[in-house]
Design a protein around this motif. Structure first.
Motif, short mmCIF file in Angstrom:
data_model
loop_
_atom_site.label_atom_id
_atom_site.label_comp_id
_atom_site.label_asym_id
_atom_site.label_seq_id
_atom_site.Cartn_x
_atom_site.Cartn_y
_atom_site.Cartn_z
N LEU A 41 0.82 -1.22 0.00
CA LEU A 41 0.00 0.00 0.00
C LEU A 41 0.85 1.26 0.00
O LEU A 41 0.36 2.33 -0.40
CB LEU A 41 -0.92 0.00 1.23
N THR A 61 -2.55 -4.91 -4.56
CA THR A 61 -3.35 -3.91 -3.84
C THR A 61 -4.82 -4.27 -3.86
O THR A 61 -5.52 -4.14 -2.85
CB THR A 61 -3.13 -2.52 -4.48
N PHE A 65 -7.08 -5.01 -0.56
CA PHE A 65 -8.32 -4.28 -0.35
C PHE A 65 -9.49 -5.24 -0.11
O PHE A 65 -10.32 -5.03 0.79
CB PHE A 65 -8.60 -3.40 -1.57
N LEU A 68 -9.18 -6.82 3.40
CA LEU A 68 -9.50 -5.86 4.45
C LEU A 68 -11.00 -5.59 4.54
O LEU A 68 -11.56 -5.47 5.64
CB LEU A 68 -8.74 -4.56 4.22
N CYS A 69 -11.66 -5.49 3.39
CA CYS A 69 -13.11 -5.28 3.39
C CYS A 69 -13.82 -6.46 4.06
O CYS A 69 -14.75 -6.28 4.85
CB CYS A 69 -13.61 -5.10 1.96
N VAL A 112 -8.22 3.00 -4.15
CA VAL A 112 -8.21 1.69 -3.48
C VAL A 112 -7.02 1.58 -2.53
O VAL A 112 -7.15 1.11 -1.39
CB VAL A 112 -8.19 0.56 -4.52
N SER A 116 -7.48 1.48 1.46
CA SER A 116 -6.99 0.26 2.09
C SER A 116 -6.08 0.58 3.28
O SER A 116 -6.15 -0.08 4.33
CB SER A 116 -6.24 -0.61 1.08
#
Length: 423
Positions: A41, A61, A65, A68-69, A112, A116
């Motif tokens: 990131l 990436t 993302f 993490l979501c 993003v 993130s």
């Protein structure tokens, strides 16, 4: 008569030693996993210049993302107001980018990556003291590694040549051209100071190393903007440590937000530097035009007036929109003018709202005085350096200030000082 069992009790068994917790045994894996995510990131600029690495990091990436979501959905971590405003801030660039046929992929990838990073900070801040200390340690170590590698490249003359359409050739190191080292120096010092604030040490080796490497590279590369920023950071650090109520109001995060905006208006708009031409020449070897910045600002005004509310969107080339020498285009060399070009007044106002909310999170919290002073000093330096530079494009480093500030009390106040993780 009592029985033998009643008369003589059996000796107590020795207490069993509890096995180490799984989290402790997995610390190296957790550290490396978090380091990998932060590396993806907050990749150094040199990665973007590599035709093989750049697409690989973009794919990674997207994967980070997604993970993490899913983690946020599973844990239902409450999102800070800074997060919500930042999402709207990024969305403000989308309509003008679509309308003017700008670079949607560039906007999407940057959004993003930055979202993130904020998701990662919010997630780690909500887990517990160990996770918070680990996050600060990982980011501090990563940024220090960048500074070390960048300085070694400077010392050994290892670099790539950066040009704009074959012109203005100059060496580019791990962190980019010489002025871009500024992005990393101040944030590395900030995160190192934050990490030290949750330990018994006043200033640990990370902070000392970050300051030393920063000073060496500012001197080696002769970055006048960074030298000014370092002086401002020192003044505001000691000002923020003063206990007096009136002084603390001035040397606060919200005070710096107002101060930074005022400096931008005075220099970019009122051109107050014209009254200090002699001092600029003697101290920094700069003219009142600030190495031609004023010419760029004058060229930007009529372009910005064409679409003041929504801006022109994200260009294919990073922020290049002012006609320059030999048909080249150039950036505005001012944070607020560039934001106004990219997203209009809507983006500027949302940017300021994000900074104000993040500032309030620090000012209204019970964070350690050292952590508060670290936030104030680095934020002040970056706010003033925004007059001539742009810090919202590279590696999401500037955004670390509001992102960490949004969870300042949890990241620094929730940790147990002197605990096992504070090493």
């Amino acid at each position: 008569m009592s029985s033998t069992a009643e008369t003589f009790s059996a000796p107590p068994l020795p207490a069993r030693v509890a096995p180490p917790r799984l989290a402790d045994r997995c610390y190296p894996l957790r550290y490396l996993g978090l380091l990998t995510a932060c590396l993806i990131l907050m990749k150094p600029i040199l990665v973007d210049q590599d035709a093989l690495l750049a697409p690989m990091v973009k794919a990674a990436t997207a994967a980070v993302f997604t993970v993490l979501c899913l983690m946020h959905l599973a844990r239902r971590v409450p999102l800070s107001p800074v997060f919500l405003v930042f999402v709207f801030y990024r969305l403000a660039f989308l309509p003008p980018t679509l309308y003017h046929g700008g670079d949607i992929l560039n906007w999407g990838y940057a959004s993003v990556a930055q979202v993130s990073l904020l998701l990662l900070i919010e997630l780690q801040a909500d887990v517990g003291p160990d996770a918070r200390r680990r996050l600060l340690r990982v980011i501090a170590d990563l940024l220090l590694a960048y500074l070390v590698i960048n300085y070694l490249m400077i010392l050994t003359g290892t670099h790539r040549t950066f040009t704009m359409d074959g012109q203005f050739a100059q060496p580019s190191y791990l962190l980019g051209i010489r002025t871009r080292v500024t992005d990393c120096i101040f944030t590395a010092a900030l995160v190192s100071l934050l990490y030290d604030s949750v330990s018994p040490r006043r200033y640990g080796w990370r902070t000392i190393l970050a300051l030393a490497l920063g000073a060496l590279q500012i001197i080696s590369l002769q970055v006048a903007t960074a030298a000014v920023g370092a002086g401002i950071a020192a003044v505001f650090y000691f000002g923020a440590r003063v206990r007096d109520g009136a002084i603390r109001t001035v040397f606060s995060m919200r005070g710096v937000t107002v101060f930074g905006l005022l400096v931008n208006l005075l220099v970019v708009g009122a051109r107050v530097q014209l009254y200090f031409t002699t001092a600029l020449g003697h101290l920094f070897g700069k003219s009142a035009s600030l190495t031609g910045r004023t010419d760029l600002w004058d060229a930007a005004y009529p372009i910005l007036a064409e679409s003041p509310l929504l801006g022109h969107g994200i260009n294919y080339e990073f922020g290049a929109f002012i006609p320059g020498a030999n048909g080249l285009t150039w950036q505005a060399h001012n944070q607020y003018l560039q934001l106004m070009y990219d997203g209009g007044l809507a983006a500027v106002l949302l940017f300021l709202a994000m900074l104000w909310l993040a500032s309030s999170s620090v000012d209204c919290s019970g964070v350690d005085p050292r952590a508060r002073a670290a936030f104030v000093s680095v934020y002040a330096a970056m706010s003033v350096m925004m007059v001539t530079e742009i810090y919202t494009y590279n590696m999401a480093l500037f955004y670390l200030i509001p992102f960490l500030a949004a969870r300042a009390e949890q990241l620094t106040g929730g940790a147990v000082r002197g605990g096992k993780g504070a090493r």
